[in-house]
Enzyme design. Structure first.
Site, PDB file in Angstrom:
ATOM      1  N   ILE A  60    -116.857  84.406 -98.446  1.00 53.88           N
ATOM      2  CA  ILE A  60    -116.710  85.831 -98.714  1.00 53.88           C
ATOM      3  C   ILE A  60    -116.620  86.605 -97.401  1.00 53.88           C
ATOM      4  O   ILE A  60    -117.171  86.192 -96.380  1.00 53.88           O
ATOM      5  CB  ILE A  60    -117.888  86.333 -99.604  1.00 53.88           C
ATOM      6  CG1 ILE A  60    -117.575  87.672-100.244  1.00 53.88           C
ATOM      7  CG2 ILE A  60    -119.204  86.324 -98.831  1.00 53.88           C
ATOM      8  CD1 ILE A  60    -118.482  88.024-101.404  1.00 53.88           C
ATOM      9  N   CYS A  61    -115.873  87.705 -97.449  1.00 47.74           N
ATOM     10  CA  CYS A  61    -115.793  88.624 -96.313  1.00 47.74           C
ATOM     11  C   CYS A  61    -115.844  90.039 -96.889  1.00 47.74           C
ATOM     12  O   CYS A  61    -116.482  90.250 -97.919  1.00 47.74           O
ATOM     13  CB  CYS A  61    -114.536  88.356 -95.484  1.00 47.74           C
ATOM     14  SG  CYS A  61    -112.977  88.662 -96.355  1.00 47.74           S
ATOM     15  N   ALA A  62    -115.192  90.984 -96.267  1.00 47.48           N
ATOM     16  CA  ALA A  62    -115.226  92.359 -96.766  1.00 47.48           C
ATOM     17  C   ALA A  62    -114.321  92.537 -97.983  1.00 47.48           C
ATOM     18  O   ALA A  62    -114.737  93.068 -99.003  1.00 47.48           O
ATOM     19  CB  ALA A  62    -114.835  93.339 -95.665  1.00 47.48           C
TER      20      ALA A  62
END
Length: 107
Positions: A60-62
């Protein structure tokens, strides 16, 4: 790219999935998925030995761009990796809990 829908990820998360957050430390402490372990994108290639190959990894990231690239990298390296669609932003917008703090949890 191997992407997983937010609801599918939420179910896996509830079952104790391994979550790797590939954002930078400042982004991570500003708000992350509970239990997510910080492994910044630039460090991931040198830290794959810290990851469990026997379980799926949810990256996951932004918003999903960095996690998509890192998921592709991990899949080529033999991991069962999935990018979380919409990233932490979508997780937070859906009303799910976000943890903030001053120190990142690292692998």
């Amino acid at each position: 790219m191997s992407e997983v829908a937010l609801d599918t990820f939420a179910a896996a998360h509830a079952d104790g999935a391994t979550v790797i957050d590939v954002r930078e430390p400042g982004e991570y402490v500003g708000g992350h998925v509970p239990g997510a372990v910080l492994v910044p994108m630039g460090q991931l290639p040198s830290r794959t030995s810290e990851l469990d190959r026997s379980r799926p990894l949810y990256v996951i990231c932004a918003t999903g761009n960095r996690s998509g690239a890192m998921t592709d990298y991990l899949r080529r390296a033999g991991f069962d990796a999935w990018s979380v669609a919409g990233g932490t932003s979508a997780w937070a917008r859906s009303g799910r809990p976000v943890i903030t703090g001053t120190r990142p949890q690292v692998a």
